[in-house]
Structure formats: C-alpha cells, structure tokens
Design a protein around this motif. Structure first.
Motif, PDB file in Angstrom:
ATOM      1  N   ALA A   1      -4.933   6.834  -2.983  1.00 14.45           N
ATOM      2  CA  ALA A   1      -6.309   6.859  -2.466  1.00 14.45           C
ATOM      3  C   ALA A   1      -6.454   6.096  -1.158  1.00 14.45           C
ATOM      4  O   ALA A   1      -7.488   5.495  -0.871  1.00 14.45           O
ATOM      5  N   ILE A   2      -5.384   6.101  -0.349  1.00 13.53           N
ATOM      6  CA  ILE A   2      -5.415   5.468   0.967  1.00 13.53           C
ATOM      7  C   ILE A   2      -4.702   6.379   1.971  1.00 13.53           C
ATOM      8  O   ILE A   2      -3.991   7.300   1.593  1.00 13.53           O
ATOM      9  N   CYS A   3      -4.898   6.097   3.254  1.00 19.03           N
ATOM     10  CA  CYS A   3      -4.249   6.899   4.294  1.00 19.03           C
ATOM     11  C   CYS A   3      -2.811   6.433   4.496  1.00 19.03           C
ATOM     12  O   CYS A   3      -2.409   5.385   3.997  1.00 19.03           O
ATOM     13  N   ARG A   4      -2.058   7.199   5.250  1.00 21.27           N
ATOM     14  CA  ARG A   4      -0.645   6.885   5.449  1.00 21.27           C
ATOM     15  C   ARG A   4      -0.436   5.583   6.209  1.00 21.27           C
ATOM     16  O   ARG A   4       0.537   4.861   5.971  1.00 21.27           O
ATOM     17  N   LEU A   5      -1.361   5.254   7.107  1.00 14.94           N
ATOM     18  CA  LEU A   5      -1.222   4.032   7.894  1.00 14.94           C
ATOM     19  C   LEU A   5      -1.412   2.791   7.020  1.00 14.94           C
ATOM     20  O   LEU A   5      -0.633   1.838   7.093  1.00 14.94           O
ATOM     21  N   CYS A   6      -2.435   2.810   6.180  1.00 16.60           N
ATOM     22  CA  CYS A   6      -2.681   1.693   5.274  1.00 16.60           C
ATOM     23  C   CYS A   6      -1.575   1.615   4.221  1.00 16.60           C
ATOM     24  O   CYS A   6      -1.148   0.520   3.843  1.00 16.60           O
ATOM     25  N   PHE A   7      -1.101   2.789   3.763  1.00 15.71           N
ATOM     26  CA  PHE A   7      -0.012   2.827   2.786  1.00 15.71           C
ATOM     27  C   PHE A   7       1.240   2.175   3.363  1.00 15.71           C
ATOM     28  O   PHE A   7       1.884   1.350   2.716  1.00 15.71           O
ATOM     29  N   ARG A   8       1.556   2.517   4.583  1.00 15.54           N
ATOM     30  CA  ARG A   8       2.757   1.976   5.232  1.00 15.54           C
ATOM     31  C   ARG A   8       2.663   0.457   5.377  1.00 15.54           C
ATOM     32  O   ARG A   8       3.623  -0.266   5.118  1.00 15.54           O
ATOM     33  N   GLU A   9       1.499  -0.016   5.788  1.00 15.73           N
ATOM     34  CA  GLU A   9       1.283  -1.460   5.970  1.00 15.73           C
ATOM     35  C   GLU A   9       1.369  -2.208   4.635  1.00 15.73           C
ATOM     36  O   GLU A   9       2.015  -3.245   4.536  1.00 15.73           O
ATOM     37  N   MET A  10       0.716  -1.650   3.609  1.00 21.01           N
ATOM     38  CA  MET A  10       0.720  -2.310   2.306  1.00 21.01           C
ATOM     39  C   MET A  10       2.107  -2.266   1.655  1.00 21.01           C
ATOM     40  O   MET A  10       2.515  -3.209   0.991  1.00 21.01           O
ATOM     41  N   ALA A  11       2.842  -1.164   1.839  1.00 20.24           N
ATOM     42  CA  ALA A  11       4.187  -1.056   1.294  1.00 20.24           C
ATOM     43  C   ALA A  11       5.122  -2.049   1.978  1.00 20.24           C
ATOM     44  O   ALA A  11       5.975  -2.662   1.334  1.00 20.24           O
ATOM     45  N   TRP A  12       4.952  -2.224   3.266  1.00 23.45           N
ATOM     46  CA  TRP A  12       5.771  -3.172   4.017  1.00 23.45           C
ATOM     47  C   TRP A  12       5.536  -4.610   3.548  1.00 23.45           C
ATOM     48  O   TRP A  12       6.463  -5.407   3.439  1.00 23.45           O
ATOM     49  N   LYS A  13       4.273  -4.925   3.219  1.00 22.70           N
ATOM     50  CA  LYS A  13       3.924  -6.258   2.736  1.00 22.70           C
ATOM     51  C   LYS A  13       4.283  -6.466   1.266  1.00 22.70           C
ATOM     52  O   LYS A  13       4.253  -7.586   0.774  1.00 22.70           O
ATOM     53  N   GLY A  14       4.582  -5.356   0.546  1.00 24.99           N
ATOM     54  CA  GLY A  14       4.925  -5.448  -0.867  1.00 24.99           C
ATOM     55  C   GLY A  14       3.709  -5.510  -1.765  1.00 24.99           C
ATOM     56  O   GLY A  14       3.782  -6.016  -2.888  1.00 24.99           O
ATOM     57  N   GLU A  15       2.576  -4.986  -1.316  1.00 27.46           N
ATOM     58  CA  GLU A  15       1.338  -5.045  -2.082  1.00 27.46           C
ATOM     59  C   GLU A  15       1.158  -3.854  -3.030  1.00 27.46           C
ATOM     60  O   GLU A  15       0.254  -3.868  -3.851  1.00 27.46           O
ATOM     61  N   ILE A  16       2.006  -2.838  -2.901  1.00 31.91           N
ATOM     62  CA  ILE A  16       1.925  -1.666  -3.779  1.00 31.91           C
ATOM     63  C   ILE A  16       3.099  -1.738  -4.750  1.00 31.91           C
ATOM     64  O   ILE A  16       4.258  -1.658  -4.331  1.00 31.91           O
ATOM     65  N   PRO A  17       2.836  -1.900  -6.050  1.00 35.36           N
ATOM     66  CA  PRO A  17       3.934  -2.009  -7.010  1.00 35.36           C
ATOM     67  C   PRO A  17       4.704  -0.695  -7.143  1.00 35.36           C
ATOM     68  O   PRO A  17       4.129   0.385  -7.143  1.00 35.36           O
ATOM     69  N   GLY A  18       6.022  -0.808  -7.234  1.00 36.72           N
ATOM     70  CA  GLY A  18       6.870   0.357  -7.420  1.00 36.72           C
ATOM     71  C   GLY A  18       7.259   1.070  -6.148  1.00 36.72           C
ATOM     72  O   GLY A  18       7.986   2.055  -6.188  1.00 36.72           O
ATOM     73  N   VAL A  19       6.801   0.602  -4.989  1.00 37.01           N
ATOM     74  CA  VAL A  19       7.138   1.218  -3.715  1.00 37.01           C
ATOM     75  C   VAL A  19       8.054   0.284  -2.951  1.00 37.01           C
ATOM     76  O   VAL A  19       7.752  -0.895  -2.776  1.00 37.01           O
ATOM     77  N   LYS A  20       9.185   0.834  -2.510  1.00 37.82           N
ATOM     78  CA  LYS A  20      10.146   0.025  -1.784  1.00 37.82           C
ATOM     79  C   LYS A  20      10.542   0.743  -0.494  1.00 37.82           C
ATOM     80  O   LYS A  20      10.663   1.973  -0.491  1.00 37.82           O
ATOM     81  N   LYS A  21      10.707   0.007   0.565  1.00 37.28           N
ATOM     82  CA  LYS A  21      11.082   0.594   1.848  1.00 37.28           C
ATOM     83  C   LYS A  21      12.507   1.122   1.753  1.00 37.28           C
ATOM     84  O   LYS A  21      13.399   0.456   1.241  1.00 37.28           O
ATOM     85  N   ALA A  22      12.699   2.337   2.249  1.00 35.71           N
ATOM     86  CA  ALA A  22      14.029   2.936   2.224  1.00 35.71           C
ATOM     87  C   ALA A  22      14.922   2.310   3.259  1.00 35.71           C
ATOM     88  O   ALA A  22      14.495   2.000   4.376  1.00 35.71           O
ATOM     89  N   SER A  23      16.173   2.112   2.893  1.00 33.85           N
ATOM     90  CA  SER A  23      17.168   1.616   3.862  1.00 33.85           C
ATOM     91  C   SER A  23      18.523   2.188   3.480  1.00 33.85           C
ATOM     92  O   SER A  23      18.970   2.041   2.349  1.00 33.85           O
ATOM     93  N   TRP A  24      19.149   2.870   4.403  1.00 33.65           N
ATOM     94  CA  TRP A  24      20.477   3.433   4.147  1.00 33.65           C
ATOM     95  C   TRP A  24      21.279   3.431   5.411  1.00 33.65           C
ATOM     96  O   TRP A  24      20.820   3.229   6.479  1.00 33.65           O
TER      97      TRP A  24
END
Length: 61
Positions: free
Chosen positions: A38-61
């Motif tokens: 229920a958020i836009c991609r910009l807010c999602f990206r920011e919150m995921a980067w800060k670790g505020e969304i449980p179960g979402v992890k930044k991809a790194s390979w």
C-alpha cells in the motif's frame, strides 16, 4: 509529494466504486503503487533500505 487537494479528494468515498484510486499512504503518489504494501515504489525502496519492512531484503549478487 502529491497535492493536498488530490490526497483529500482520493480519501473521500466516491459516488461509484470504480472511481476509487489507489495512493501511497506515506507520500500520496498515485503512480507506481504496490498493492501488497500500500505504498509507492519510492517509499518502498526507502523503507526497505532502512529495514523498516519485515521480510524484505536488498538483493546483492
């Protein structure tokens, strides 16, 4: 940031259900809306980067 008038207008119940429009709960952006969070991609990206969304992890390979 969306205009205050558009945010207020989208929060009001529409005359017909098909006129309902999704907006980000944080910034009010109407485009690039992610239903699952229920958020836009910009807010999602920011919150995921800060670790505020449980179960979402930044991809790194």
């Amino acid at each position: 940031m969306a205009k205050k008038g558009l945010i207020n207008k989208s929060q009001a119940t529409p005359k017909f259900s098909t006129r309902q429009h999704n907006r980000c709960r944080i910034c009010g952006r109407s485009r690039a809306y992610m239903r699952r969070f229920a958020i836009c991609r910009l807010c999602f990206r920011e919150m995921a980067w800060k670790g505020e969304i449980p179960g979402v992890k930044k991809a790194s390979w």
